[in-house]
Design a protein around this motif. Sequence first.
Motif, PDB file in Angstrom:
ATOM      1  N   ARG A   1       0.840  -1.187   0.000  1.00 58.98           N
ATOM      2  CA  ARG A   1       0.000   0.000   0.000  1.00 58.98           C
ATOM      3  C   ARG A   1       0.880   1.243   0.000  1.00 58.98           C
ATOM      4  N   TYR A   2       0.635   2.140  -0.964  1.00 58.82           N
ATOM      5  CA  TYR A   2       1.408   3.373  -1.096  1.00 58.82           C
ATOM      6  C   TYR A   2       0.508   4.587  -0.956  1.00 58.82           C
ATOM      7  N   CYS A   3       1.044   5.656  -0.367  1.00 58.17           N
ATOM      8  CA  CYS A   3       0.331   6.919  -0.258  1.00 58.17           C
ATOM      9  C   CYS A   3       0.619   7.757  -1.505  1.00 58.17           C
ATOM     10  N   GLY A   4      -0.449   8.120  -2.219  1.00 58.04           N
ATOM     11  CA  GLY A   4      -0.289   8.936  -3.419  1.00 58.04           C
ATOM     12  C   GLY A   4      -1.136  10.188  -3.401  1.00 58.04           C
ATOM     13  N   THR A   5      -1.656  10.562  -2.241  1.00 59.80           N
ATOM     14  CA  THR A   5      -2.509  11.741  -2.176  1.00 59.80           C
ATOM     15  C   THR A   5      -1.731  12.981  -2.585  1.00 59.80           C
ATOM     16  N   GLY A   6      -2.418  13.891  -3.257  1.00 57.77           N
ATOM     17  CA  GLY A   6      -1.796  15.116  -3.730  1.00 57.77           C
ATOM     18  C   GLY A   6      -1.119  14.966  -5.075  1.00 57.77           C
ATOM     19  N   MET A   7      -1.216  13.792  -5.685  1.00 58.64           N
ATOM     20  CA  MET A   7      -0.585  13.519  -6.982  1.00 58.64           C
ATOM     21  C   MET A   7      -1.633  13.030  -7.971  1.00 58.64           C
ATOM     22  N   THR A   8      -1.325  13.165  -9.248  1.00 57.93           N
ATOM     23  CA  THR A   8      -2.162  12.494 -10.237  1.00 57.93           C
ATOM     24  C   THR A   8      -1.828  11.008 -10.183  1.00 57.93           C
TER      25      THR A   8
END
Length: 133
Positions: free
Chosen positions: A83-90
Amino acid sequence: MNIAVTTASDALESMVFREFAQAPFLLIVHMETMRCTVIPHTPAKGSDVSLAKTILDHDCEALIAGKLSEEAFQVLADAAVTRYCGTGMTAAYALEAMENRALSLIRNADGTDECASSRQGLEDLRDCRGHDH
């Protein structure tokens, strides 16, 4: 290899959605071809667990998202889905960042990489919510 990404719309140019359970779309991206399977999601009670099981049904090795419910987090963690955090990115940018090992891991359901295990403190632990991307 398939990667799941929660998004605000049905395109890779969409932003990664902050709350897994509320995400309007799940993109299943085949990394070798960048072909996407778009899965619309209607948030409802229990739909987050159903969405997590959809990720397993598509043989995804990883998920790029934000905060997960405890139940969905456990379904994914038990199946060894990274699981990776990608919030704030496309979604496209987050996938590239993942490939370059530049995304923070989500080690707990609130979407951070803070580890609640006894190994805490052995790594440079950062809160992905504070990143500006």
